[in-house]
Scaffold this motif. Sequence first.
Motif, PDB file in Angstrom:
ATOM      1  N   ILE A   1       0.828  -1.203   0.000  1.00  0.00           N
ATOM      2  CA  ILE A   1       0.000   0.000   0.000  1.00  0.00           C
ATOM      3  C   ILE A   1       0.864   1.255   0.000  1.00  0.00           C
ATOM      4  CG2 ILE A   1      -1.650   1.341   1.378  1.00  0.00           C
ATOM      5  CD1 ILE A   1      -2.873  -1.311   2.279  1.00  0.00           C
ATOM      6  N   MET A   2       1.946   1.226   0.764  1.00  0.00           N
ATOM      7  CA  MET A   2       2.784   2.421   0.907  1.00  0.00           C
ATOM      8  C   MET A   2       3.868   2.529  -0.161  1.00  0.00           C
ATOM      9  SD  MET A   2       3.222   2.654   5.071  1.00  0.00           S
ATOM     10  CE  MET A   2       4.246   4.115   4.931  1.00  0.00           C
ATOM     11  N   LEU A   3       4.239   1.396  -0.764  1.00  0.00           N
ATOM     12  CA  LEU A   3       5.332   1.414  -1.737  1.00  0.00           C
ATOM     13  C   LEU A   3       4.947   0.628  -2.983  1.00  0.00           C
ATOM     14  CD1 LEU A   3       8.373   0.790   0.622  1.00  0.00           C
ATOM     15  CD2 LEU A   3       8.027   2.828  -0.767  1.00  0.00           C
ATOM     16  N   ASP A   4       5.088   1.241  -4.131  1.00  0.00           N
ATOM     17  CA  ASP A   4       4.867   0.540  -5.392  1.00  0.00           C
ATOM     18  C   ASP A   4       6.177  -0.093  -5.863  1.00  0.00           C
ATOM     19  OD1 ASP A   4       2.185   1.312  -5.557  1.00  0.00           O
ATOM     20  OD2 ASP A   4       2.738   3.248  -6.436  1.00  0.00           O
ATOM     21  N   GLY A   5       6.043  -1.083  -6.745  1.00  0.00           N
ATOM     22  CA  GLY A   5       7.212  -1.631  -7.408  1.00  0.00           C
ATOM     23  C   GLY A   5       7.930  -2.699  -6.625  1.00  0.00           C
ATOM     24  N   PRO A   6       9.173  -2.997  -7.030  1.00  0.00           N
ATOM     25  CA  PRO A   6       9.937  -4.123  -6.456  1.00  0.00           C
ATOM     26  C   PRO A   6      10.204  -3.989  -4.961  1.00  0.00           C
ATOM     27  CG  PRO A   6      10.931  -3.361  -8.512  1.00  0.00           C
ATOM     28  CD  PRO A   6       9.887  -2.360  -8.154  1.00  0.00           C
ATOM     29  N   VAL A   7      10.412  -2.750  -4.478  1.00  0.00           N
ATOM     30  CA  VAL A   7      10.706  -2.583  -3.044  1.00  0.00           C
ATOM     31  C   VAL A   7       9.514  -3.022  -2.199  1.00  0.00           C
ATOM     32  CG1 VAL A   7      11.273  -0.956  -1.226  1.00  0.00           C
ATOM     33  CG2 VAL A   7      12.348  -0.728  -3.474  1.00  0.00           C
ATOM     34  N   GLY A   8       8.316  -2.602  -2.591  1.00  0.00           N
ATOM     35  CA  GLY A   8       7.117  -3.016  -1.875  1.00  0.00           C
ATOM     36  C   GLY A   8       6.931  -4.521  -1.907  1.00  0.00           C
ATOM     37  N   GLU A   9       7.200  -5.130  -3.066  1.00  0.00           N
ATOM     38  CA  GLU A   9       7.064  -6.588  -3.184  1.00  0.00           C
ATOM     39  C   GLU A   9       8.099  -7.314  -2.334  1.00  0.00           C
ATOM     40  OE1 GLU A   9       4.634  -8.074  -4.697  1.00  0.00           O
ATOM     41  OE2 GLU A   9       3.790  -6.179  -5.371  1.00  0.00           O
ATOM     42  N   LEU A  10       9.319  -6.792  -2.302  1.00  0.00           N
ATOM     43  CA  LEU A  10      10.375  -7.410  -1.498  1.00  0.00           C
ATOM     44  C   LEU A  10      10.035  -7.353  -0.012  1.00  0.00           C
ATOM     45  CD1 LEU A  10      13.194  -8.692  -1.431  1.00  0.00           C
ATOM     46  CD2 LEU A  10      14.157  -6.380  -1.294  1.00  0.00           C
ATOM     47  N   LEU A  11       9.555  -6.183   0.439  1.00  0.00           N
ATOM     48  CA  LEU A  11       9.180  -6.060   1.846  1.00  0.00           C
ATOM     49  C   LEU A  11       7.978  -6.940   2.187  1.00  0.00           C
ATOM     50  CD1 LEU A  11       9.596  -2.211   2.434  1.00  0.00           C
ATOM     51  CD2 LEU A  11      11.212  -4.053   2.928  1.00  0.00           C
ATOM     52  N   THR A  12       7.061  -7.092   1.237  1.00  0.00           N
ATOM     53  CA  THR A  12       5.923  -7.988   1.445  1.00  0.00           C
ATOM     54  C   THR A  12       6.406  -9.423   1.629  1.00  0.00           C
ATOM     55  OG1 THR A  12       4.413  -6.593   0.187  1.00  0.00           O
ATOM     56  CG2 THR A  12       3.804  -8.907   0.429  1.00  0.00           C
ATOM     57  N   GLY A  13       7.375  -9.824   0.826  1.00  0.00           N
ATOM     58  CA  GLY A  13       7.941 -11.157   0.970  1.00  0.00           C
ATOM     59  C   GLY A  13       8.589 -11.354   2.327  1.00  0.00           C
ATOM     60  N   LEU A  14       9.246 -10.308   2.844  1.00  0.00           N
ATOM     61  CA  LEU A  14       9.922 -10.418   4.138  1.00  0.00           C
ATOM     62  C   LEU A  14       8.914 -10.564   5.280  1.00  0.00           C
ATOM     63  CD1 LEU A  14      12.609 -10.484   5.586  1.00  0.00           C
ATOM     64  CD2 LEU A  14      12.613  -7.981   5.617  1.00  0.00           C
ATOM     65  N   VAL A  15       7.861  -9.733   5.291  1.00  0.00           N
ATOM     66  CA  VAL A  15       6.874  -9.856   6.366  1.00  0.00           C
ATOM     67  C   VAL A  15       6.097 -11.172   6.251  1.00  0.00           C
ATOM     68  CG1 VAL A  15       6.634  -7.387   6.788  1.00  0.00           C
ATOM     69  CG2 VAL A  15       5.169  -8.483   5.085  1.00  0.00           C
ATOM     70  N   THR A  16       5.928 -11.660   5.026  1.00  0.00           N
ATOM     71  CA  THR A  16       5.282 -12.964   4.843  1.00  0.00           C
ATOM     72  C   THR A  16       6.124 -14.068   5.464  1.00  0.00           C
ATOM     73  OG1 THR A  16       4.226 -12.234   2.792  1.00  0.00           O
ATOM     74  CG2 THR A  16       4.383 -14.602   3.155  1.00  0.00           C
ATOM     75  N   ALA A  17       7.430 -13.976   5.269  1.00  0.00           N
ATOM     76  CA  ALA A  17       8.333 -14.963   5.870  1.00  0.00           C
ATOM     77  C   ALA A  17       8.231 -14.923   7.387  1.00  0.00           C
ATOM     78  CB  ALA A  17       9.772 -14.695   5.426  1.00  0.00           C
ATOM     79  N   GLY A  18       8.199 -13.716   7.960  1.00  0.00           N
ATOM     80  CA  GLY A  18       8.084 -13.601   9.411  1.00  0.00           C
ATOM     81  C   GLY A  18       6.772 -14.136   9.935  1.00  0.00           C
ATOM     82  N   ALA A  19       5.687 -13.829   9.235  1.00  0.00           N
ATOM     83  CA  ALA A  19       4.374 -14.315   9.660  1.00  0.00           C
ATOM     84  C   ALA A  19       4.319 -15.838   9.612  1.00  0.00           C
ATOM     85  CB  ALA A  19       3.278 -13.718   8.779  1.00  0.00           C
ATOM     86  N   PHE A  20       4.848 -16.418   8.550  1.00  0.00           N
ATOM     87  CA  PHE A  20       4.812 -17.876   8.428  1.00  0.00           C
ATOM     88  C   PHE A  20       5.679 -18.523   9.499  1.00  0.00           C
ATOM     89  CE2 PHE A  20       5.111 -21.957   6.097  1.00  0.00           C
ATOM     90  CZ  PHE A  20       3.759 -22.107   5.822  1.00  0.00           C
ATOM     91  N   ALA A  21       6.808 -17.882   9.828  1.00  0.00           N
ATOM     92  CA  ALA A  21       7.647 -18.391  10.914  1.00  0.00           C
ATOM     93  C   ALA A  21       6.908 -18.332  12.247  1.00  0.00           C
ATOM     94  CB  ALA A  21       8.937 -17.581  11.002  1.00  0.00           C
ATOM     95  N   ALA A  22       6.077 -17.300  12.436  1.00  0.00           N
ATOM     96  CA  ALA A  22       5.300 -17.187  13.677  1.00  0.00           C
ATOM     97  C   ALA A  22       4.357 -18.361  13.845  1.00  0.00           C
ATOM     98  CB  ALA A  22       4.522 -15.867  13.689  1.00  0.00           C
ATOM     99  N   PHE A  23       3.681 -18.730  12.765  1.00  0.00           N
ATOM    100  CA  PHE A  23       2.744 -19.853  12.858  1.00  0.00           C
ATOM    101  C   PHE A  23       3.489 -21.157  13.142  1.00  0.00           C
ATOM    102  CE2 PHE A  23       0.964 -17.159   9.268  1.00  0.00           C
ATOM    103  CZ  PHE A  23       0.361 -16.279  10.139  1.00  0.00           C
TER     104      PHE A  23
END
Length: 503
Positions: free
Chosen positions: A310-332
């Motif tokens: 939402i806050m960042l368009d393009g590759p940077v936003g996608e990269l950060l999305t991948g990172l938080v997804t990794a953290g969330a999946f690790a939490a579960f």
Amino acid sequence: MNLDAAPGIVAVTLVTIATLAIGTWGLRLSRTTSDFFVASRSVRPRLNASAIGGEYLSAASFLGVAGLVLTFGADMLWYPVGWTAGYLVLLVLVAAPLRRSGAYTLPDFAEARLGSRAVRSVCSLLVVAVGWLYLLPQFQGAGITLRSTLGAPTWVGPVIVGLVVLANVTSGGMRSITFVQAFQYWLKLTALLVPGTVLVAVWADDSTPFASGSDGWSVPIAAGGGEGLYVTYSLIIATFLGTMGLPHVVVRFYTNPDGRAARRTTLVVLALLGVFYLLPPLYGALGRVYAPELAGTRRSDALVLELPRIMLDGPVGELLTGLVTAGAFAAFLSTSSGLSIAVAGVLSQDVTGRPWAGRRLGGVSAFRLGAVVAVTVPCVVALAVPNLGVARAVGLAFAMAASTFCPLLLLGIWWRRLTPTGAIAGLLAGGVGCSVAIVWTLVVSRPDGWVDTLMGQPAAWSFPLAITTMVVVSLLTAARIPAHTGRFLVRLHTPEVLDLDRG
């Protein structure tokens, strides 16, 4: 493949591979039943603290807190404050004596302290109930994560998490999971810290002000007069006292070499949790500015996952999305693993380890069968009831723990007049009271009025009910105080170094 889903797919794949690889490496060290249950009581404080942080920081911490702050405001910060402060009670009153008890599980401690199989049976039932109630939002959070980042059906997340957890838990038990959870704590911290730093920089560059406090969102006391005050203080009681009653937290203190190491572990945990819990509220506050449309919807728990795009368009936003997804999946994965071990340990001693059809399973075999049951049941329930709020379910689990095991541990460690009859009466009073509240909360879709408020946050009345019942019934049955009580309490409160000197 949808390119928007690529970062999430890569993140989930890498976390899964890393989890299985570290678990396999730890498997080389798991040989005995003690390895599977308590890692042979040889885990050092720093490693154990990282592992506790890994399993304790669940879906509610990683996703739920930000969603609650977004929707309800600053009074939801009592969740992380209470979750962290609960370790102070553990440090002062429980950690070292519990380690000295020599037990593997909470039912082991209850039976050793009170000399009663009946107390053990009630504790076993409650461990499974609390564990499953806490496992449910982990599986639901996995479904939310993969649906939000990958567009996958909701059932995919619970199935993947269940399979990975089963693979690790059944292969190496506590010894293996300790290394996995320690790694996952630092992954989760990085997964929130790095994107959070970037997003704060974006906000500062935009010079966008936060919403004013006129709507009350920044006031850390729930709105609604008397009902609001009750909700706030009941939430504090549930989180502050519930921590010591969580089976997957308590079992970790059995893995320390001695009571001193257990206290040191708790101190390190306080620091690790304090650092982590600075981050989810930050996402909630940024969500108030950039994603207010998510507030009050079923997507609020996905704020952490959606905010980078939402806050960042393009590759940077996608990269950060991948990172938080990794953290969330690790939490579960990490929390589900800890809970599964706690529930499997109880099931293996009291259910799957019992003779069936004339045949009795061995220690490790019974543990593995118990793990299958521990994971499968809440996974199936999560698939059947996919819309229960993540933090809401965890809050109910804390209320149940605060109203059952917290009184048992406090009185069992510090009050010699506790009797088996009193313990059972208190456990049933708190457990049944919370169970009624949980069923009420799940059935009533739009709570309104004092009755719904009391049922939605039961800890403020269920904990006093439980501990008062334990004390009163114990005093009425004083003749049933176990004969070994004095010796057992001396063991709980005598530092190990004195025991060594005497030997």
